[in-house]
Design a protein around this motif. Structure first.
Motif, PDB file in Angstrom:
ATOM      1  N   PHE A 116      39.326  20.689 -46.467  1.00 35.55           N
ATOM      2  CA  PHE A 116      40.090  19.445 -46.337  1.00 35.55           C
ATOM      3  C   PHE A 116      39.960  18.555 -47.570  1.00 35.55           C
ATOM      4  CE2 PHE A 116      38.144  15.275 -45.546  1.00 35.55           C
ATOM      5  CZ  PHE A 116      36.792  15.566 -45.577  1.00 35.55           C
ATOM      6  N   LYS A 117      38.991  18.808 -48.444  1.00 33.94           N
ATOM      7  CA  LYS A 117      38.852  18.009 -49.654  1.00 33.94           C
ATOM      8  C   LYS A 117      40.143  18.042 -50.497  1.00 33.94           C
ATOM      9  CE  LYS A 117      34.303  17.298 -49.016  1.00 33.94           C
ATOM     10  NZ  LYS A 117      34.043  17.873 -47.685  1.00 33.94           N
ATOM     11  N   ASP A 150      32.218  22.569 -50.939  1.00 38.38           N
ATOM     12  CA  ASP A 150      33.662  22.338 -50.865  1.00 38.38           C
ATOM     13  C   ASP A 150      34.193  21.342 -51.898  1.00 38.38           C
ATOM     14  OD1 ASP A 150      33.975  24.143 -48.826  1.00 38.38           O
ATOM     15  OD2 ASP A 150      33.743  22.645 -47.243  1.00 38.38           O
ATOM     16  N   PRO A 270      34.407  16.435 -37.565  1.00 37.05           N
ATOM     17  CA  PRO A 270      33.108  16.907 -38.051  1.00 37.05           C
ATOM     18  C   PRO A 270      32.696  16.062 -39.257  1.00 37.05           C
ATOM     19  CG  PRO A 270      34.847  18.468 -38.665  1.00 37.05           C
ATOM     20  CD  PRO A 270      35.504  17.379 -37.867  1.00 37.05           C
ATOM     21  N   THR A 271      31.565  15.385 -39.133  1.00 32.06           N
ATOM     22  CA  THR A 271      31.283  14.285 -40.060  1.00 32.06           C
ATOM     23  C   THR A 271      30.028  14.511 -40.898  1.00 32.06           C
ATOM     24  OG1 THR A 271      32.366  12.769 -38.543  1.00 32.06           O
ATOM     25  CG2 THR A 271      30.911  11.796 -40.163  1.00 32.06           C
ATOM     26  N   GLY A 272      30.133  14.158 -42.187  1.00 31.37           N
ATOM     27  CA  GLY A 272      29.004  14.235 -43.099  1.00 31.37           C
ATOM     28  C   GLY A 272      28.808  12.894 -43.773  1.00 31.37           C
ATOM     29  N   ASN A 273      29.661  12.642 -44.768  1.00 29.24           N
ATOM     30  CA  ASN A 273      29.568  11.410 -45.531  1.00 29.24           C
ATOM     31  C   ASN A 273      30.353  10.253 -44.915  1.00 29.24           C
ATOM     32  OD1 ASN A 273      28.210  10.397 -47.691  1.00 29.24           O
ATOM     33  ND2 ASN A 273      29.201  11.742 -49.169  1.00 29.24           N
ATOM     34  N   PHE A 274      30.976  10.490 -43.762  1.00 29.75           N
ATOM     35  CA  PHE A 274      31.711   9.484 -43.015  1.00 29.75           C
ATOM     36  C   PHE A 274      33.044   9.100 -43.667  1.00 29.75           C
ATOM     37  CE2 PHE A 274      32.270   5.669 -40.340  1.00 29.75           C
ATOM     38  CZ  PHE A 274      31.815   6.159 -39.134  1.00 29.75           C
ATOM     39  N   GLY A 275      33.524   9.897 -44.643  1.00 33.09           N
ATOM     40  CA  GLY A 275      34.783   9.560 -45.292  1.00 33.09           C
ATOM     41  C   GLY A 275      35.977   9.900 -44.408  1.00 33.09           C
ATOM     42  N   ASN A 276      35.978  11.106 -43.878  1.00 35.05           N
ATOM     43  CA  ASN A 276      37.087  11.579 -43.067  1.00 35.05           C
ATOM     44  C   ASN A 276      37.299  10.689 -41.842  1.00 35.05           C
ATOM     45  OD1 ASN A 276      39.018  13.200 -41.911  1.00 35.05           O
ATOM     46  ND2 ASN A 276      37.815  15.074 -41.981  1.00 35.05           N
ATOM     47  N   SER A 325      28.319  21.300 -45.169  1.00 31.57           N
ATOM     48  CA  SER A 325      28.983  20.082 -45.656  1.00 31.57           C
ATOM     49  C   SER A 325      28.685  18.884 -44.773  1.00 31.57           C
ATOM     50  CB  SER A 325      30.492  20.294 -45.758  1.00 31.57           C
ATOM     51  OG  SER A 325      30.766  21.272 -46.731  1.00 31.57           O
ATOM     52  N   MET A 326      27.991  19.116 -43.653  1.00 36.72           N
ATOM     53  CA  MET A 326      27.585  18.018 -42.784  1.00 36.72           C
ATOM     54  C   MET A 326      26.075  17.819 -42.823  1.00 36.72           C
ATOM     55  SD  MET A 326      29.968  19.436 -39.756  1.00 36.72           S
ATOM     56  CE  MET A 326      29.636  18.225 -38.486  1.00 36.72           C
ATOM     57  N   HIS A 404      32.077  24.192 -39.253  1.00 35.28           N
ATOM     58  CA  HIS A 404      32.181  22.724 -39.163  1.00 35.28           C
ATOM     59  C   HIS A 404      33.130  22.329 -38.024  1.00 35.28           C
ATOM     60  CE1 HIS A 404      31.048  23.811 -43.239  1.00 35.28           C
ATOM     61  NE2 HIS A 404      30.413  22.658 -43.319  1.00 35.28           N
ATOM     62  N   THR A 430      38.370  21.233 -40.711  1.00 35.27           N
ATOM     63  CA  THR A 430      38.108  20.865 -42.101  1.00 35.27           C
ATOM     64  C   THR A 430      37.994  22.020 -43.087  1.00 35.27           C
ATOM     65  OG1 THR A 430      35.794  20.635 -41.450  1.00 35.27           O
ATOM     66  CG2 THR A 430      37.075  18.614 -41.628  1.00 35.27           C
ATOM     67  N   ALA A 431      37.883  23.246 -42.596  1.00 35.11           N
ATOM     68  CA  ALA A 431      37.809  24.357 -43.558  1.00 35.11           C
ATOM     69  C   ALA A 431      38.373  25.614 -42.936  1.00 35.11           C
ATOM     70  CB  ALA A 431      36.371  24.605 -43.992  1.00 35.11           C
TER      71      ALA A 431
END
Ligand SMILES: *Cc1c(COP(=O)(O)O)cnc(C)c1O
Length: 499
Positions: A116-117, A150, A270-276, A325-326, A404, A430-431
């Protein structure tokens, strides 16, 4: 041109910055992140209007009120070039698939790198170079990226061939999947470089941060008309394009007859850096009928704990998982949510961030907690549960999930059981599962006797699901970047490349 949209820093010391300056600057000088003064409401009839457009048209409509120092023709050109059928293998760019009942998947992996990046990094470099022109900045850029997989590849594809730009990516030598590694080592383009770091992702990230903080090196670059920049998700130019796909998905659900106009839809992310997920929150502020935003974590469930208790505590064990990535303990974009939760009080956000830096923990107040539970739900899921979700979903529907997305689907199912909330829900996918062939084959109960690009063929054989073209083509790719360096060698690698 009358500019009416300005940006301010979440730490409260910088205000009245134009969109171009926010994007060209990345981080605000007070250490905060740029946020727009307001979230323009979607005009009446927006869903019908957007539904009749292609993805690039939708992107222009959503983004232009935030960037009124860019003209519409310019944004249209960027969006068309970014989301064109050549780069994305689906005419809709971000299609929504119905799996069963009210379970939908927003597939954000049809771009050139299959994660998704791409949704942001296909357009962000164009926004950034235009932003630099607008701010009168004539320097060249050296983009440095530390990646857990990613972001690096998506940034390489996004910045490749961009004038006055060089991009260098560092990845942990043993910390990315075989396919992710091949995607990076076979990267084409003249202004790109990829180096493996002998360490984990945190080591690579620390190394990059150290280079950014090296005043001597930055001065040497400056004397040659160059400066360092990053492509990570704190830049407004990466966040803004992500609002588009929430609106786009909603329009597709309405025009596909799956929901009525105005009906609320939940999104599980699915969250990692909270951007999405933050982009989803912004879409809701613009008036999109989003019910709950469900934040899905893996075993590194610092965000789940935060949403449940109001306590953000990074002092905890770190677990490498099959959804790397999470695997994040400090979600940098959460600062933007804190800003909204504290009624846009930069002093309050600064205090939280100081406490986080000092003690590794902060606690938000009662009002912020109420706002969080009104808008968000959450849940976490183990590797074992994610594997079972991959296997079950494939068995029942013949649909393959990457690890993810599997975390999110698992968390959604348990959210529904727990709350009885049966509203239609979109799982943000996301992927492509083909980025994580090893884990997906393992989840399907196959022990692959293949390696590298051959894993792709093995998964095609087991699943009958075709691999995306960019991944299928890896077996014929030429490996260009095989260098690996110890942590201490990163600066020299950058000097050689940018010098
Ligand atoms: C980056 C990434 C995430 C996490 O997204 P954030 O915006 O950092 O929350 C989830 N899944 C995949 C596959 C990713 O590449």
């Amino acid at each position: 041109m009358v500019i009416s949209m300005f940006y301010q820093s979440t730490r409260g010391q910088i205000a009245d910055v134009t969109g171009a300056a926010a994007i060209a600057g990345g981080l605000a000088r007070d250490g905060g992140l740029f946020v727009p003064d307001a979230f323009p409401l979607l005009p009446p009839g927006a869903v019908e209007t957007l539904a009749s457009m292609r993805y690039d048209g939708r992107a222009v409509r959503i983004m232009s009120p935030f960037l009124d120092d860019f003209d519409a023709g310019e944004l249209s050109d960027f969006a068309r070039a970014a989301y064109c059928p050549g780069g994305f293998d689906d005419a809709g760019a971000a299609p929504v698939r119905r799996l069963t009942g009210g379970d939908f998947f927003l597939e954000l992996w049809h771009g050139p790198t299959c994660a998704f990046k791409d949704m942001a990094l296909q357009i962000m470099p164009r926004l950034m170079t235009a932003a630099m022109q607008k701010t009168g900045d004539t320097r060249g850029v050296c983009v440095l990226v530390a990646t857990s997989g990613d972001t690096g590849k998506a940034a390489l594809e996004g910045f490749r061939g961009v004038p006055r730009t060089k991009i260098m990516v560092f990845y942990p030598r043993d910390g990315v999947s075989s396919v992710q590694k091949l995607q990076m080592t076979t990267q084409e383009g003249d202004n790109v470089n990829v180096v493996a770091v002998e360490g984990n992702f945190d080591d690579a990230q620390t190394g990059v941060k150290r280079i950014f903080a090296d005043d001597g090196f930055c001065e040497r670059l400056a004397s040659r008309g160059l400066f360092l920049s990053s492509a990570n998700s704190i830049n407004w130019g990466r966040l803004l394009p992500q609002i588009v796909y929430y609106a786009s998905a909603y329009c597709d659900l309405v025009s596909g007859g799956h929901i009525s106009r105005g009906e609320r839809v939940n999104f599980c992310v699915p969250t990692g850096n909270f951007g999405n997920i933050l982009a989803g929150y912004y879409a809701k502020k613009m008036g999109l009928p989003i019910g709950k935003l469900i934040c899905a974590s893996n075993r590194n469930d610092v965000l789940t704990q935060f949403i449940n208790t109001g306590v953000y505590d990074r002092n905890r064990e770190f677990f490498p998982t099959i959804s790397p990535s999470m695997d994040i303990l400090v979600s940098s974009n959460l600062e933007r949510l804190l800003y909204e939760l504290s009624d846009r009080d930069g002093t309050a956000v600064s205090a939280y961030m100081d406490t986080l830096a000092r003690d590794g923990v902060y606690t938000v107040g009662e009002r912020a907690r109420e706002l969080i539970s009104a808008g968000f739900a959450c849940g976490s899921c183990s590797d074992g549960e994610a594997r079972r979700t991959i296997a079950d979903t494939f068995e029942r529907y013949g649909y393959l999930l990457d690890p993810h997305t599997a975390v999110a689907y698992n968390v959604l199912a348990r959210y529904r059981e727990r709350t009885g909330d049966a509203a239609p829900a979109v799982v943000v996918s996301t992927a492509s599962p083909y980025k994580f062939c090893d884990s997906v084959l393992d989840a399907l109960g196959r022990v692959p006797d293949a390696a590298g690009a051959d894993l792709v063929g093995a998964l095609v054989e087991v699943s009958g699901v075709p691999a995306p073209e960019p991944i299928a083509a890896l077996k014929d790719g030429r490996e260009r970047f095989t260098r690996s360096v110890p942590l201490g060698g990163m600066l020299r690698a950058v000097e050689e490349f940018c010098g």
